[in-house]
Write a protein that holds these residues in place. Sequence first.
Motif, mmCIF file in Angstrom:
data_model
loop_
_atom_site.group_PDB
_atom_site.id
_atom_site.type_symbol
_atom_site.label_atom_id
_atom_site.label_comp_id
_atom_site.label_asym_id
_atom_site.label_seq_id
_atom_site.Cartn_x
_atom_site.Cartn_y
_atom_site.Cartn_z
ATOM 1 N N GLY A 214 25.303 -18.212 -50.666
ATOM 2 C CA GLY A 214 26.303 -18.368 -51.925
ATOM 3 C C GLY A 214 27.120 -19.194 -52.171
ATOM 4 O O GLY A 214 26.273 -20.621 -52.350
ATOM 5 N N ALA A 215 28.268 -19.063 -53.296
ATOM 6 C CA ALA A 215 28.322 -19.987 -54.111
ATOM 7 C C ALA A 215 29.161 -21.564 -53.434
ATOM 8 O O ALA A 215 28.647 -22.714 -54.200
ATOM 9 C CB ALA A 215 28.976 -19.588 -55.235
ATOM 10 N N PHE A 216 29.565 -21.468 -53.182
ATOM 11 C CA PHE A 216 30.762 -23.055 -52.277
ATOM 12 C C PHE A 216 28.988 -23.801 -51.351
ATOM 13 O O PHE A 216 29.261 -24.764 -52.016
ATOM 14 C CB PHE A 216 31.637 -22.659 -50.847
ATOM 15 N N GLN A 217 28.528 -23.314 -50.418
ATOM 16 C CA GLN A 217 26.852 -23.667 -49.797
ATOM 17 C C GLN A 217 26.352 -24.228 -50.981
ATOM 18 O O GLN A 217 25.659 -25.971 -50.853
ATOM 19 C CB GLN A 217 26.696 -23.039 -49.201
ATOM 20 N N ALA A 218 26.556 -23.757 -51.812
ATOM 21 C CA ALA A 218 25.445 -23.917 -53.473
ATOM 22 C C ALA A 218 26.082 -25.750 -53.388
ATOM 23 O O ALA A 218 25.110 -25.709 -54.508
ATOM 24 C CB ALA A 218 24.647 -22.969 -53.866
ATOM 25 N N GLY A 219 26.936 -24.529 -54.098
ATOM 26 C CA GLY A 219 27.955 -25.721 -54.935
ATOM 27 C C GLY A 219 27.918 -27.183 -54.852
ATOM 28 O O GLY A 219 27.860 -28.058 -54.914
ATOM 29 N N SER A 220 28.339 -27.135 -53.357
ATOM 30 C CA SER A 220 28.303 -28.198 -52.518
ATOM 31 C C SER A 220 26.840 -29.310 -52.018
ATOM 32 O O SER A 220 26.559 -30.471 -52.602
ATOM 33 C CB SER A 220 28.915 -27.646 -50.578
ATOM 34 N N VAL A 221 25.586 -28.565 -52.434
ATOM 35 C CA VAL A 221 24.653 -29.456 -52.424
ATOM 36 C C VAL A 221 24.047 -29.866 -53.368
ATOM 37 O O VAL A 221 23.586 -30.954 -53.928
ATOM 38 C CB VAL A 221 23.390 -28.310 -51.556
ATOM 39 N N LEU A 222 24.238 -29.032 -54.765
ATOM 40 C CA LEU A 222 24.485 -29.231 -55.780
ATOM 41 C C LEU A 222 25.024 -30.345 -56.133
ATOM 42 O O LEU A 222 25.066 -31.513 -57.149
ATOM 43 C CB LEU A 222 24.825 -28.405 -56.823
#
Length: 306
Positions: A214-222
């Motif tokens: 999801g967005a929060f997991q992907a955003g944290s990696v980004l």
Amino acid sequence: MSLLPLAIDLVLALTLLWLAWRALTSPDLFRAVVLFIALGLVLGLVWVRLDAVDIALAEIALGAGVTGALLLAALAKLQPAESQTDEVAMMAPIALRLPIALLLIALLTGLGLVVWQLWVPAPGLSNLVDARLDEAGVAYPVTAVLLNFRGYDTLLELAVLLLALIGVWSLSTAPHLGDEEPEPALAALSRLLAPLMILVAAYLVWVGAYAPGGAFQAGSVLGAAGVLLRLSGWRLSLSATGWPLRLVLVLGVAVFAFIGLAVIGFGQPLLGYPQGWAKPAILTIELAATLSIGAILAALFIGGRP
């Protein structure tokens, strides 16, 4: 072999308690931050053991990775005299230790009672979520709850994250970023890992529709990729630090709010997606939120408005 899972859980629990205690009692701030990062990594493994993979991904990326980088950056800005804590000054008076100990024992007893109550089976809302999952637009229940059934919470979380950055920017400008050459090993590592982390972030956004992600997991990696690039000496051009950067920062909240309001014109309630449009709406929101979360986390690490 039946004792092996119990032994693994016991080791994880004892390691978690030991790291937490050492992080709280360490007189050296750098060691305390490193112990905190290790605590986040072990806590991610604990969440995996509890079958909460989404929380594990967020804990490792945010709790250990990005938060650890923020703590290290804050520690680096302290004066040498401030970063070295006097062990004698840290010692609490004996008359104060007993009330603190009693308070902690009471808190521990309360937490123990709460954990003991968790063993009682509770129906929860899983049956209701499963019954309406076909209308959610995604096949994964967690994403359905976060982006559809309880979209208000997720929208407010994005807004709080944006407000946190605005608060940081209101305090001061970004520190001077020198033009010194980065360490060759770090520069080579960032060139190798940053594209891979961006690819992982894109995968987490896509897979969140039917699996943990999801967005929060992907955003944290980004955001972690942005931190790594910044540490290796990479910087945005001056033209990109103006309205393009601010557009990316507000993109998640703006797209989420726009779609939530636009569906009212189709006779739906706020954030109530029309039948057949839920999946593209959720994917659009998650893509925008991923970019915003990643940019906000990286900007928080820099620590000031550009």
